[in-house]
Design a protein around this motif. Structure first.
Motif, PDB file in Angstrom:
ATOM      1  N   ALA A 204      -8.842   6.082  -3.029  1.00  0.00           N
ATOM      2  CA  ALA A 204      -8.402   5.907  -1.875  1.00  0.00           C
ATOM      3  C   ALA A 204      -9.145   6.125  -0.615  1.00  0.00           C
ATOM      4  O   ALA A 204      -9.051   5.669   0.354  1.00  0.00           O
TER       5      ALA A 204
ATOM      6  N   ARG B  50       0.920  -1.261  -0.153  1.00  0.00           N
ATOM      7  CA  ARG B  50      -0.103  -0.016   0.019  1.00  0.00           C
ATOM      8  C   ARG B  50       0.934   1.456   0.011  1.00  0.00           C
ATOM      9  O   ARG B  50       0.526   2.268  -0.507  1.00  0.00           O
TER      10      ARG B  50
ATOM     11  N   THR C 266       0.595   4.428  -2.457  1.00  0.00           N
ATOM     12  CA  THR C 266       0.659   5.840  -2.225  1.00  0.00           C
ATOM     13  C   THR C 266       1.745   6.522  -2.840  1.00  0.00           C
ATOM     14  O   THR C 266       1.444   7.779  -3.241  1.00  0.00           O
TER      15      THR C 266
END
Length: 345
Positions: free
Chosen positions: A269, A128, A132
């Motif tokens: 997101a 993750r 990002t």
């Protein structure tokens, strides 16, 4: 029956869906549905939309292979079919329970690959974090060359969000809270480390940290970076190819396609099922900013989101049902082994 647990689970499911649904209703409440239906019935190349789905599947399969590299660095090579199907199932679970899919992914992989759940959770953090970073780098690089659009977008659409972030950064209480959190963590893990609960929590965090360290100990770093790039190229093509399914988006070009893709990624997101409402808002607002009629933009968002969501759910359900079938023999061997051990005892 644990009523509190049932209520908590219901709130986790219903509240995000309700917020996303309200935003969706707000965006579409005044749309000309007759004009939108004209676009949906006769203004869409569904063959192109179906072709675009292959890029999304390829990206998620590649994500499974990349996650497998991270897990391998823990000292145990996992079967790629299991991690790929777990990743596909992850997205289907998230459609019902936001962010629960990641926990399910780790749990089912721990079950079939005999890797500690907390270590898998650490590799998931790396997974993750890379997402990002990619979204951040993409948005930042696009922002440098399209500063006017981003300034206008964030000034006009969610001014309260920007104001809140600025207030938090400027407030001394933010930093007081951070210092307080650090002091509390030190007190718990240093002064109370003898307590069983703290020892168990410390062990769990160390396992998570070992999973995070997998990024540094990974054997094929070049392959990992190449797969990361391939994932995001696949996601972009998954989105951008749909531009050519509509007459009003086909001429926009790759620059606007990249901007719209970055904004849609920010929308996904948000912890709402599939990004419903938020994704639509980001895409519609971006297309309108570049001259697309609002009704056409709304039709684009509705069609693309619906088709891609159905695809994600179908692929995910396939992965969820394939996992126990493919691992049936292994479970049978484990049961037989346990029976032998018990018989010997």
């Amino acid at each position: 029956m644990d009523v509190r647990k049932i209520v908590n689970q219901t709130v986790k499911i219903v509240l995000p869906l309700l917020l996303g649904g309200l935003l969706f209703w707000y965006l579409y409440r005044e749309q000309d549905f007759g004009a939108m239906m004209d676009v949906i019935r006769g203004g869409v190349r569904y063959d192109i939309l179906l072709f675009s789905l292959l890029f999304g599947l390829a990206a998620n399969v590649t994500r499974g292979f990349r996650w497998g590299l991270l897990i391998d660095s823990l000292g145990r090579r996992v079967r790629r079919r299991n991690v790929v199907f777990a990743v596909l199932g992850n997205y289907a679970v998230n459609m019902a329970l936001p962010r629960v899919g990641e926990i399910w992914r780790c749990g089912v992989t721990a079950k079939y690959e005999r890797v500690p759940f907390t270590k898998l959770l650490g590799t998931l953090f790396v997974d993750r974090i890379m997402d990002t970073l990619m979204v951040g780098l993409l948005t930042l690089s696009l922002g440098v060359f399209n500063i006017g659009f981003f300034r206008h977008f964030f000034a006009e659409n969610p001014p309260t969000l920007v104001a809140t972030l600025i207030t938090l950064v400027r407030s001394p209480w933010t930093y007081v809270g951070l210092v307080g959190a650090v002091v509390l963590a030190w007190f718990v893990f240093v002064r109370m480390k003898h307590l069983p609960l703290v020892r168990k929590l410390t062990e769990m965090l160390l396992n998570v940290w070992e999973g995070v360290r997998s990024l540094w100990t990974i054997e094929h770093k070049g392959r990992f970076l190449l797969q990361t790039l391939a994932i995001w190229v696949g996601y972009f093509l998954y989105f951008y190819t749909t531009f050519y399914a509509f007459e009003f988006t086909a001429p926009l070009g790759i620059r606007i396609g990249l901007i719209a893709f970055a904004m849609s990624s920010l929308g996904v997101a948000v912890p709402v099922q599939g990004g419903i409402g938020v994704w639509h808002f980001m895409v519609i607002s971006t297309l309108v900013a570049f001259g697309v009629d609002r009704t056409d933009a709304a039709a684009f968002a509705l069609v693309v989101f619906t088709v891609q969501t159905v695809w994600v759910v179908l692929c995910g359900l396939f992965g969820i049902f394939a996992l126990p079938l493919l691992n049936k023999d292994e479970e049978g061997k484990d049961e037989a082994k346990n029976e032998l051990i018990q018989a010997g005892a």
